[in-house]
Design a protein around this motif. Structure first.
Motif, PDB file in Angstrom:
ATOM      1  N   GLN A  91      58.382 -72.813   6.269  1.00  0.00           N
ATOM      2  CA  GLN A  91      56.953 -72.360   6.175  1.00  0.00           C
ATOM      3  C   GLN A  91      56.080 -73.582   6.564  1.00  0.00           C
ATOM      4  N   TYR A  92      55.025 -73.357   7.384  1.00  0.00           N
ATOM      5  CA  TYR A  92      54.411 -74.036   7.809  1.00  0.00           C
ATOM      6  C   TYR A  92      52.538 -73.737   7.605  1.00  0.00           C
ATOM      7  N   GLN A  93      51.971 -74.621   7.481  1.00  0.00           N
ATOM      8  CA  GLN A  93      50.613 -74.389   7.323  1.00  0.00           C
ATOM      9  C   GLN A  93      49.728 -75.020   8.398  1.00  0.00           C
ATOM     10  N   ALA A  94      49.086 -74.230   9.188  1.00  0.00           N
ATOM     11  CA  ALA A  94      48.520 -74.463  10.565  1.00  0.00           C
ATOM     12  C   ALA A  94      47.020 -74.661  10.258  1.00  0.00           C
ATOM     13  N   SER A  95      46.369 -75.677  10.524  1.00  0.00           N
ATOM     14  CA  SER A  95      44.875 -75.527  10.066  1.00  0.00           C
ATOM     15  C   SER A  95      44.301 -76.204  11.314  1.00  0.00           C
ATOM     16  N   LEU A  96      43.188 -75.338  11.595  1.00  0.00           N
ATOM     17  CA  LEU A  96      42.141 -75.889  12.747  1.00  0.00           C
ATOM     18  C   LEU A  96      40.873 -76.226  12.474  1.00  0.00           C
ATOM     19  N   ILE A  97      40.526 -77.201  12.898  1.00  0.00           N
ATOM     20  CA  ILE A  97      38.770 -77.803  12.875  1.00  0.00           C
ATOM     21  C   ILE A  97      38.494 -77.897  14.182  1.00  0.00           C
ATOM     22  N   VAL A  98      37.201 -77.243  14.228  1.00  0.00           N
ATOM     23  CA  VAL A  98      36.569 -77.397  15.564  1.00  0.00           C
ATOM     24  C   VAL A  98      35.264 -78.321  15.450  1.00  0.00           C
ATOM     25  N   THR A  99      34.943 -79.131  16.483  1.00  0.00           N
ATOM     26  CA  THR A  99      33.500 -79.767  16.432  1.00  0.00           C
ATOM     27  C   THR A  99      32.685 -79.293  17.764  1.00  0.00           C
ATOM     28  N   ASP A 100      31.407 -79.419  17.637  1.00  0.00           N
ATOM     29  CA  ASP A 100      30.547 -78.958  18.697  1.00  0.00           C
ATOM     30  C   ASP A 100      30.053 -80.244  19.336  1.00  0.00           C
ATOM     31  N   GLU A 101      29.356 -80.264  20.602  1.00  0.00           N
ATOM     32  CA  GLU A 101      28.803 -81.427  21.040  1.00  0.00           C
ATOM     33  C   GLU A 101      28.112 -82.483  20.525  1.00  0.00           C
ATOM     34  N   PHE A 102      27.620 -81.798  19.282  1.00  0.00           N
ATOM     35  CA  PHE A 102      26.817 -82.749  18.359  1.00  0.00           C
ATOM     36  C   PHE A 102      27.477 -83.166  17.398  1.00  0.00           C
ATOM     37  N   ASN A 103      28.964 -83.123  17.205  1.00  0.00           N
ATOM     38  CA  ASN A 103      29.690 -83.451  16.288  1.00  0.00           C
ATOM     39  C   ASN A 103      29.359 -82.906  15.011  1.00  0.00           C
ATOM     40  N   ALA A 104      28.902 -81.576  14.875  1.00  0.00           N
ATOM     41  CA  ALA A 104      29.188 -80.704  13.793  1.00  0.00           C
ATOM     42  C   ALA A 104      30.403 -80.223  13.597  1.00  0.00           C
ATOM     43  N   LYS A 105      30.977 -79.958  12.628  1.00  0.00           N
ATOM     44  CA  LYS A 105      32.302 -79.676  12.171  1.00  0.00           C
ATOM     45  C   LYS A 105      32.399 -78.516  11.481  1.00  0.00           C
ATOM     46  N   SER A 106      33.475 -77.632  11.677  1.00  0.00           N
ATOM     47  CA  SER A 106      33.471 -76.368  11.178  1.00  0.00           C
ATOM     48  C   SER A 106      34.366 -76.649   9.996  1.00  0.00           C
ATOM     49  N   ALA A 107      34.356 -75.589   9.209  1.00  0.00           N
ATOM     50  CA  ALA A 107      35.249 -75.585   7.899  1.00  0.00           C
ATOM     51  C   ALA A 107      36.579 -75.185   8.445  1.00  0.00           C
ATOM     52  N   PRO A 108      37.715 -75.602   7.957  1.00  0.00           N
ATOM     53  CA  PRO A 108      39.118 -75.613   8.507  1.00  0.00           C
ATOM     54  C   PRO A 108      39.536 -74.117   8.244  1.00  0.00           C
ATOM     55  N   ASP A 109      40.169 -73.536   9.324  1.00  0.00           N
ATOM     56  CA  ASP A 109      40.608 -72.411   9.164  1.00  0.00           C
ATOM     57  C   ASP A 109      42.399 -72.275   9.255  1.00  0.00           C
ATOM     58  N   GLU A 110      43.220 -71.571   8.528  1.00  0.00           N
ATOM     59  CA  GLU A 110      44.331 -71.759   8.487  1.00  0.00           C
ATOM     60  C   GLU A 110      45.236 -70.527   8.654  1.00  0.00           C
ATOM     61  N   ALA A 111      46.535 -70.725   9.115  1.00  0.00           N
ATOM     62  CA  ALA A 111      47.337 -69.639   9.552  1.00  0.00           C
ATOM     63  C   ALA A 111      48.715 -70.113   8.998  1.00  0.00           C
ATOM     64  N   LEU A 112      49.298 -69.294   8.226  1.00  0.00           N
ATOM     65  CA  LEU A 112      50.584 -69.553   7.841  1.00  0.00           C
ATOM     66  C   LEU A 112      51.602 -69.131   8.929  1.00  0.00           C
ATOM     67  N   ILE A 113      52.600 -70.269   9.046  1.00  0.00           N
ATOM     68  CA  ILE A 113      53.457 -69.889  10.243  1.00  0.00           C
ATOM     69  C   ILE A 113      54.988 -69.878   9.554  1.00  0.00           C
ATOM     70  N   THR A 114      55.833 -68.782   9.694  1.00  0.00           N
ATOM     71  CA  THR A 114      56.735 -68.825   8.952  1.00  0.00           C
ATOM     72  C   THR A 114      57.894 -68.559   9.950  1.00  0.00           C
ATOM     73  N   ILE A 115      58.963 -69.724  10.084  1.00  0.00           N
ATOM     74  CA  ILE A 115      60.217 -69.378  11.199  1.00  0.00           C
ATOM     75  C   ILE A 115      61.181 -68.953  10.288  1.00  0.00           C
ATOM     76  N   LEU A 116      61.659 -67.748  10.645  1.00  0.00           N
ATOM     77  CA  LEU A 116      62.652 -67.210   9.955  1.00  0.00           C
ATOM     78  C   LEU A 116      64.117 -67.336  10.519  1.00  0.00           C
ATOM     79  N   PRO A 117      65.011 -67.667   9.676  1.00  0.00           N
ATOM     80  CA  PRO A 117      66.382 -67.942  10.084  1.00  0.00           C
ATOM     81  C   PRO A 117      66.812 -67.246  11.235  1.00  0.00           C
ATOM     82  N   PHE A 118      67.902 -67.590  11.968  1.00  0.00           N
ATOM     83  CA  PHE A 118      68.451 -66.608  13.184  1.00  0.00           C
ATOM     84  C   PHE A 118      69.344 -65.552  12.538  1.00  0.00           C
TER      85      PHE A 118
END
Length: 186
Positions: A91-118
């Motif tokens: 299991q992994y936690q992917a986090s995304l942060i975006v900034t605009d052209e004035f360097n304003a930063k977003s709050a992080p948004d997260e998605a849970l990534i689960t890699i299940l066994p074969f």
């Protein structure tokens, strides 16, 4: 009271009936990150799966250009809108942060990534073998309420998009009549 001055004596200014409006400036609003939905992906037989992370639904209130920062379990993995990476089972936690052209930063948004066994195609009960017990397992799930494979599409042997009576029949045909082998459909 309102005063208007000019340094050029040749310029005259006449003002009649004016309304002074007060405008409040809110400045640059921060962008909004969107890391996409949680993902559950089945690994290949080597224990790895390729995933795609997309921040394409992220936005800026002023419609400005965005810069992207992707973290996976708090480790930087990329700076593009879309990232492709290969992960091993876990299991992994992917986090995304975006900034605009004035360097304003977003709050992080997260998605849970689960890699299940074969799981070997046809192995609905998870015992690492494809045999009659898998057909019986699925029949029990469908008709007498015994536990079902998790996820249920592990029992979709014929890749019809649903798990139903045709799936154990498909498996039994493979096992005893030389029919087509079970498929990994997901």
């Amino acid at each position: 009271e309102f005063h208007l001055f000019t340094e050029d004596p040749a310029v005259s200014i006449e003002i009649s009936n004016f309304t002074l409006l007060r405008h409040e400036s809110f400045g640059n609003m921060p962008p909004v990150a969107d890391a996409g939905a949680d993902q559950a992906v089945r690994a290949n037989n080597n224990g790895f799966a390729q995933i795609i992370l997309s921040g394409s639904q992220s936005s800026d209130p002023e419609n400005g250009a965005l810069n992207f920062i992707w973290l996976l379990n708090n480790v930087l993995i990329g700076d593009a809108e879309k990232i492709e990476t290969t992960l091993q089972v876990g299991q992994y936690q992917a986090s995304l942060i975006v900034t605009d052209e004035f360097n304003a930063k977003s709050a992080p948004d997260e998605a849970l990534i689960t890699i299940l066994p074969f799981t070997k195609p046809g192995d609905a009960n998870g015992d690492n073998a494809v045999d009659i017990s898998d057909a019986i397992y699925v029949l029990g799930c469908l008709f007498i309420g015994t536990p079902c494979p998790d996820p249920l599409n592990l029992a979709d042997f014929n890749c019809s998009g649903v798990t139903d009576i045709s799936d154990p029949i498909y498996l039994l045909s493979f096992l005893f009549l030389g029919g087509p082998s079970p498929q990994q459909c997901f």
